[in-house]
Design a protein around this motif. Structure first.
Motif, PDB file in Angstrom:
ATOM      1  N   TRP A  59       0.852  -1.190   0.000  1.00  0.00           N
ATOM      2  CA  TRP A  59       0.000   0.000   0.000  1.00  0.00           C
ATOM      3  C   TRP A  59       0.881   1.231   0.000  1.00  0.00           C
ATOM      4  CZ3 TRP A  59      -4.954  -0.126  -0.989  1.00  0.00           C
ATOM      5  CH2 TRP A  59      -5.746  -1.210  -0.586  1.00  0.00           C
ATOM      6  N   LEU A  60       0.360   2.297  -0.586  1.00  0.00           N
ATOM      7  CA  LEU A  60       1.035   3.589  -0.470  1.00  0.00           C
ATOM      8  C   LEU A  60       0.035   4.714  -0.702  1.00  0.00           C
ATOM      9  CD1 LEU A  60       3.608   5.205  -0.048  1.00  0.00           C
ATOM     10  CD2 LEU A  60       4.102   4.980  -2.483  1.00  0.00           C
ATOM     11  N   VAL A  61      -0.035   5.626   0.261  1.00  0.00           N
ATOM     12  CA  VAL A  61      -0.734   6.901   0.064  1.00  0.00           C
ATOM     13  C   VAL A  61       0.361   7.903  -0.255  1.00  0.00           C
ATOM     14  CG1 VAL A  61      -2.246   8.643   1.074  1.00  0.00           C
ATOM     15  CG2 VAL A  61      -2.544   6.230   1.681  1.00  0.00           C
ATOM     16  N   PRO A  62       0.551   8.249  -1.543  1.00  0.00           N
ATOM     17  CA  PRO A  62       1.769   8.957  -1.938  1.00  0.00           C
ATOM     18  C   PRO A  62       1.798  10.439  -1.623  1.00  0.00           C
ATOM     19  CG  PRO A  62       0.352   8.620  -3.833  1.00  0.00           C
ATOM     20  CD  PRO A  62      -0.302   7.903  -2.683  1.00  0.00           C
ATOM     21  N   THR A  63       0.634  11.059  -1.540  1.00  0.00           N
ATOM     22  CA  THR A  63       0.592  12.512  -1.363  1.00  0.00           C
ATOM     23  C   THR A  63      -0.252  12.861  -0.147  1.00  0.00           C
ATOM     24  OG1 THR A  63       0.791  12.773  -3.755  1.00  0.00           O
ATOM     25  CG2 THR A  63       0.081  14.698  -2.509  1.00  0.00           C
ATOM     26  N   TYR A  64       0.388  13.533   0.819  1.00  0.00           N
ATOM     27  CA  TYR A  64      -0.262  13.890   2.083  1.00  0.00           C
ATOM     28  C   TYR A  64      -0.794  12.610   2.758  1.00  0.00           C
ATOM     29  CZ  TYR A  64      -0.327  18.350  -0.481  1.00  0.00           C
ATOM     30  OH  TYR A  64       0.003  19.454  -1.233  1.00  0.00           O
ATOM     31  N   ALA A  65       0.121  11.699   3.016  1.00  0.00           N
ATOM     32  CA  ALA A  65      -0.242  10.366   3.504  1.00  0.00           C
ATOM     33  C   ALA A  65      -1.050  10.433   4.793  1.00  0.00           C
ATOM     34  CB  ALA A  65       1.023   9.541   3.732  1.00  0.00           C
ATOM     35  N   ASN A  66      -1.904   9.467   4.945  1.00  0.00           N
ATOM     36  CA  ASN A  66      -2.699   9.277   6.159  1.00  0.00           C
ATOM     37  C   ASN A  66      -1.906   8.369   7.087  1.00  0.00           C
ATOM     38  OD1 ASN A  66      -4.562   8.394   8.071  1.00  0.00           O
ATOM     39  ND2 ASN A  66      -6.112   7.757   6.614  1.00  0.00           N
ATOM     40  N   PRO A  67      -1.497   8.827   8.297  1.00  0.00           N
ATOM     41  CA  PRO A  67      -1.806  10.116   8.909  1.00  0.00           C
ATOM     42  C   PRO A  67      -0.645  11.105   8.923  1.00  0.00           C
ATOM     43  CG  PRO A  67      -1.155   8.588  10.618  1.00  0.00           C
ATOM     44  CD  PRO A  67      -1.000   7.858   9.297  1.00  0.00           C
ATOM     45  N   THR A  68       0.498  10.747   8.345  1.00  0.00           N
ATOM     46  CA  THR A  68       1.706  11.550   8.570  1.00  0.00           C
ATOM     47  C   THR A  68       1.757  12.820   7.740  1.00  0.00           C
ATOM     48  OG1 THR A  68       2.929  10.354   6.865  1.00  0.00           O
ATOM     49  CG2 THR A  68       3.020   9.463   9.120  1.00  0.00           C
ATOM     50  N   GLY A  69       0.992  12.868   6.631  1.00  0.00           N
ATOM     51  CA  GLY A  69       1.099  13.995   5.721  1.00  0.00           C
ATOM     52  C   GLY A  69       2.316  13.928   4.820  1.00  0.00           C
ATOM     53  N   SER A  70       3.045  12.811   4.853  1.00  0.00           N
ATOM     54  CA  SER A  70       4.242  12.644   4.036  1.00  0.00           C
ATOM     55  C   SER A  70       3.899  12.688   2.550  1.00  0.00           C
ATOM     56  CB  SER A  70       4.916  11.299   4.344  1.00  0.00           C
ATOM     57  OG  SER A  70       5.244  11.194   5.705  1.00  0.00           O
ATOM     58  N   VAL A  71       4.868  13.113   1.754  1.00  0.00           N
ATOM     59  CA  VAL A  71       4.725  13.124   0.298  1.00  0.00           C
ATOM     60  C   VAL A  71       5.835  12.270  -0.292  1.00  0.00           C
ATOM     61  CG1 VAL A  71       4.775  14.529  -1.792  1.00  0.00           C
ATOM     62  CG2 VAL A  71       3.669  15.409   0.280  1.00  0.00           C
ATOM     63  N   CYS A  72       5.454  11.254  -1.045  1.00  0.00           N
ATOM     64  CA  CYS A  72       6.432  10.372  -1.670  1.00  0.00           C
ATOM     65  C   CYS A  72       7.162  11.127  -2.777  1.00  0.00           C
ATOM     66  CB  CYS A  72       5.733   9.131  -2.230  1.00  0.00           C
ATOM     67  SG  CYS A  72       6.860   7.905  -2.928  1.00  0.00           S
ATOM     68  N   SER A  73       8.454  11.255  -2.651  1.00  0.00           N
ATOM     69  CA  SER A  73       9.237  11.993  -3.635  1.00  0.00           C
ATOM     70  C   SER A  73       9.313  11.220  -4.945  1.00  0.00           C
ATOM     71  CB  SER A  73      10.646  12.239  -3.107  1.00  0.00           C
ATOM     72  OG  SER A  73      11.366  11.009  -3.037  1.00  0.00           O
ATOM     73  N   THR A  74       9.626  11.934  -6.008  1.00  0.00           N
ATOM     74  CA  THR A  74       9.804  11.284  -7.300  1.00  0.00           C
ATOM     75  C   THR A  74      10.929  10.269  -7.246  1.00  0.00           C
ATOM     76  OG1 THR A  74       8.952  13.192  -8.528  1.00  0.00           O
ATOM     77  CG2 THR A  74      10.381  11.678  -9.722  1.00  0.00           C
ATOM     78  N   GLU A  75      11.980  10.571  -6.484  1.00  0.00           N
ATOM     79  CA  GLU A  75      13.116   9.650  -6.370  1.00  0.00           C
ATOM     80  C   GLU A  75      12.700   8.349  -5.700  1.00  0.00           C
ATOM     81  OE1 GLU A  75      14.356  13.652  -7.082  1.00  0.00           O
ATOM     82  OE2 GLU A  75      13.126  12.850  -5.442  1.00  0.00           O
ATOM     83  N   VAL A  76      11.950   8.444  -4.607  1.00  0.00           N
ATOM     84  CA  VAL A  76      11.489   7.238  -3.919  1.00  0.00           C
ATOM     85  C   VAL A  76      10.511   6.470  -4.794  1.00  0.00           C
ATOM     86  CG1 VAL A  76      10.111   6.400  -1.967  1.00  0.00           C
ATOM     87  CG2 VAL A  76      11.911   8.091  -1.593  1.00  0.00           C
ATOM     88  N   ALA A  77       9.591   7.191  -5.432  1.00  0.00           N
ATOM     89  CA  ALA A  77       8.631   6.528  -6.314  1.00  0.00           C
ATOM     90  C   ALA A  77       9.345   5.783  -7.437  1.00  0.00           C
ATOM     91  CB  ALA A  77       7.653   7.545  -6.883  1.00  0.00           C
ATOM     92  N   ALA A  78      10.367   6.407  -8.004  1.00  0.00           N
ATOM     93  CA  ALA A  78      11.106   5.766  -9.093  1.00  0.00           C
ATOM     94  C   ALA A  78      11.778   4.483  -8.620  1.00  0.00           C
ATOM     95  CB  ALA A  78      12.148   6.736  -9.653  1.00  0.00           C
ATOM     96  N   GLU A  79      12.340   4.505  -7.410  1.00  0.00           N
ATOM     97  CA  GLU A  79      12.970   3.301  -6.875  1.00  0.00           C
ATOM     98  C   GLU A  79      11.944   2.196  -6.646  1.00  0.00           C
ATOM     99  OE1 GLU A  79      16.209   3.337  -4.067  1.00  0.00           O
ATOM    100  OE2 GLU A  79      16.062   5.526  -3.952  1.00  0.00           O
ATOM    101  N   LEU A  80      10.778   2.566  -6.136  1.00  0.00           N
ATOM    102  CA  LEU A  80       9.742   1.564  -5.886  1.00  0.00           C
ATOM    103  C   LEU A  80       9.256   0.924  -7.184  1.00  0.00           C
ATOM    104  CD1 LEU A  80       7.608   3.440  -3.191  1.00  0.00           C
ATOM    105  CD2 LEU A  80       9.175   1.522  -2.812  1.00  0.00           C
ATOM    106  N   MET A  81       9.171   1.713  -8.234  1.00  0.00           N
ATOM    107  CA  MET A  81       8.698   1.185  -9.505  1.00  0.00           C
ATOM    108  C   MET A  81       9.764   0.352 -10.214  1.00  0.00           C
ATOM    109  SD  MET A  81       5.648   2.083  -9.414  1.00  0.00           S
ATOM    110  CE  MET A  81       4.730   3.237  -8.363  1.00  0.00           C
ATOM    111  N   ALA A  82      11.020   0.644  -9.977  1.00  0.00           N
ATOM    112  CA  ALA A  82      12.102  -0.027 -10.707  1.00  0.00           C
ATOM    113  C   ALA A  82      12.676  -1.226  -9.969  1.00  0.00           C
ATOM    114  CB  ALA A  82      13.215   0.975 -11.001  1.00  0.00           C
ATOM    115  N   MET A  83      12.480  -1.335  -8.664  1.00  0.00           N
ATOM    116  CA  MET A  83      13.182  -2.360  -7.882  1.00  0.00           C
ATOM    117  C   MET A  83      12.800  -3.775  -8.336  1.00  0.00           C
ATOM    118  SD  MET A  83      11.040  -2.058  -4.323  1.00  0.00           S
ATOM    119  CE  MET A  83       9.263  -2.419  -4.307  1.00  0.00           C
ATOM    120  N   PRO A  84      13.785  -4.681  -8.358  1.00  0.00           N
ATOM    121  CA  PRO A  84      13.487  -6.077  -8.666  1.00  0.00           C
ATOM    122  C   PRO A  84      12.638  -6.695  -7.554  1.00  0.00           C
ATOM    123  CG  PRO A  84      15.850  -5.601  -8.819  1.00  0.00           C
ATOM    124  CD  PRO A  84      15.213  -4.440  -8.138  1.00  0.00           C
TER     125      PRO A  84
END
Length: 425
Positions: A183-208
Motif C-alpha cells: 500500500w502507499l498513500v503517496p501525497t499527504y499520507a494518512n496520517p503523517t502527511g508525508s509526500v512520496c518523492s519522485t526519487e522514492v517513487a522511481a525506486e519503488l517502480m524499478a526495484m526487482p
C-alpha cells in the motif's frame, strides 16, 4: 521564554507539576465536553460547497451524446475520465470511473487478484501458500483491515517524510515471491502527511521483486487536498513504472469523497492498459455500467480539472485554520517539553502525533474521560498494534474551529499529564 524539558526537572518539581496537571485535568473533565476528533470527515460547511450538485444534471445526455439513464459505459463517462486524468497526470484511456467509493475499487482489485490473478500473474494469488503485503506505518487503518479480512499477511515498514523506507521495502521484495504488493498513500499520507518523492517513487517502480506480479496500490486519496497555496504534485507512478519496465506494477485510486459529497461522489482507478482491460473484464461479470447520472452531475458541476482545483481552494480556506489550531495548541503546551512530536502537514486530513513511548493509550483514555474522542491508539498500525504505544492520529476537519481549539487544548494537556505520570513512576 525557555521551556524546560520535563525529563530535566527535579523530582520535587516533577511532583509539583503532576499535581498541577491533575488539578487542571479535573477542571477539564468537569466541563462535560462532547467533542470528536476520530475520523477524517468533511465538515458540513465543506459539504455545503457542493450543494449545487443537488440541482444537477441539467440534462440526461453527456457531451458525447450518451443517454446516461441507460445501461452501458462500463469504463465511465469519457469527459469525466478526462478530468481525473488531468488531476492524476495520466492518459484518459487509462482511467476507469466507477461508483462513489475508491475503497470498494481497492477491495475489488485485491479480491480479483486473489481469485484470478493479474494479467502478469502465473496463477491466482489464492494458489500461493501465503500472500504478504508491505504496509508503511503509520498508515491508513482501512488498508490494514482490508488485508486482514482477506487473510493477507502484513509486513510493516517505516514511513518517512519522503515516502516509505525504500531499503526496507527492497529487502522484503527481493527474495520472497509471497510478497505480492504494498500500500502507499503517496501525497499527504494518512496520517503523517508525508509526500512520496519522485526519487522514492522511481525506486519503488524499478526495484526487482521476486513476485513477477508485484503490485503497488497507489491510493492517491488526497492528491488535490492542499492546505497551503503551494499545491504539491504527486509523482508520476504510471510513467515511472512504464519507464522501468514494470508497467503493471502500480494501480492508482482516487475519488471525490472529500471533494464533493462523501457518500455520493465518484471514484476512479488508473493503471496500465492491460490492467485496465483486466479490471473491466472482471467488472463486466458484476455490473453493466456505473451510475452515469451521478458522473454527469459531477462533470457539469466542475466543468474541467481547473474547476476541481478551484473548488478545493474553497475547502482549504475552511480547514486550514483548523490545522493551524492544532499546531497552536500543541506548540503552546508541549513545545520544548521533550514529550511529543507532531507533523505539520501541507495537505491531507490528519496530523500525526507521537507521544512518550508507552503513553499513547493513556492519552487517548484521558481524553475520552474528558469528553474528547480520539482514534484508538495504534490504529495507524496493522492489527491496531503500535509496538511502542506512541502514535495518535488527529482528525481536525469535521468539528468547528472553536471545537478544534477546545479539543486540542485538552489533548495537549492529556499528553503532558501522561508524560509526567510516566516520569514520576
Amino acid at each position: 521564554m525557555t521551556t524546560t524539558p520535563y525529563a530535566d526537572l527535579s523530582a520535587d518539581d516533577l511532583a509539583s507539576e503532576l499535581t498541577r496537571l491533575r488539578e487542571e485535568y479535573d477542571a477539564l473533565r468537569a466541563k462535560g465536553l462532547d467533542l470528536n476528533l476520530t475520523r477524517g470527515k468533511p465538515a458540513p460547511e465543506q459539504l455545503d460547497l457542493s450543494n449545487g450538485l443537488l440541482d444537477l444534471p441539467s440534462t440526461h445526455v453527456d457531451p458525447d451524446g450518451t443517454d446516461v439513464r441507460n445501461y452501458g459505459g462500463l469504463q465511465g463517462l469519457p469527459a469525466l475520465r478526462e478530468i481525473f486524468a488531468d488531476l492524476l497526470g495520466v492518459d484518459a484511456d487509462r482511467v476507469v470511473c466507477g461508483g462513489n467509493s475508491s475503497l470498494t475499487m481497492m477491495y475489488q482489485t485485491l479480491t480479483w487478484l486473489i481469485l484470478k490473478g493479474g494479467p502478469d500473474s502465473p496463477r491466482p494469488w489464492s494458489a500461493e501458500p501465503t500472500v504478504k503485503f508491505i504496509t508503511p506505518v503509520p498508515g491508513y487503518d482501512r488498508h490494514y483491515t482490508m488485508l486482514e479480512e482477506l487473510g493477507i499477511e502484513m509486513l510493516p515498514v517505516p514511513m518517512h517524510e519522503d515516502g516509505p523506507d525504500v531499503a526496507a521495502v527492497r529487502e522484503l521484495v527481493a527474495d520472497d515471491p509471497a510478497v505480492k504488493g504494498m500500500w502507499l498513500v503517496p501525497t499527504y499520507a494518512n496520517p503523517t502527511g508525508s509526500v512520496c518523492s519522485t526519487e522514492v517513487a522511481a525506486e519503488l517502480m524499478a526495484m526487482p521483486t521476486a513476485a513477477p506480479d508485484f503490485r503497488i496500490l497507489w491510493d492517491n486519496a488526497y492528491a488535490v487536498h492542499h492546505l497551503t497555496a503551494e499545491e504539491t504534485k504527486s509523482a508520476d507512478a504510471l510513467g515511472l513504472a512504464a519507464a522501468s519496465g514494470h508497467p503493471h506494477r502500480p494501480v492508482m485510486f482516487a475519488s471525490t469523497s472529500k471533494i464533493t459529497f462523501a457518500g455520493a461522489g465518484v471514484a476512479a482507478l488508473a493503471a496500465s492498459p492491460e490492467n485496465v482491460a483486466w479490471w473491466l473484464e472482471r467488472l463486466s461479470f458484476a455490473a453493466i455500467g456505473p451510475d452515469k447520472v451521478n458522473q454527469l452531475r459531477h462533470l457539469e458541476f466542475f466543468g474541467d480539472a481547473e474547476g476541481v482545483r478551484a473548488h478545493m481552494r474553497q475547502h482549504r480556506d475552511l480547514i486550514a485554520p483548523k490545522f493551524a489550531a492544532v499546531e497552536d495548541a500543541l506548540t503552546a503546551r508541549l513545545a520544548g517539553r521533550g514529550v511529543a512530536t507532531w507533523s505539520r502537514p501541507t495537505g491531507g486530513y490528519f496530523v500525526n502525533l507521537d507521544v512518550v513511548d508507552g503513553t499513547a493509550s493513556r492519552v487517548v483514555a484521558f481524553a475520552g474521560d474528558a469528553g474528547i474522542a480520539l482514534t484508538p491508539a495504534g490504529s495507524a498500525f496493522p492489527h491496531g498494534d503500535d509496538p511502542h504505544d506512541r502514535n495518535i492520529r488527529l482528525a481536525p476537519t469535521f468539528p468547528s474551529l472553536a471545537d478544534v481549539e477546545t479539543a486540542m487544548a485538552g489533548v495537549a494537556l492529556c499528553v503532558a499529564l501522561a508524560a509526567v505520570e510516566q516520569l514520576t513512576k
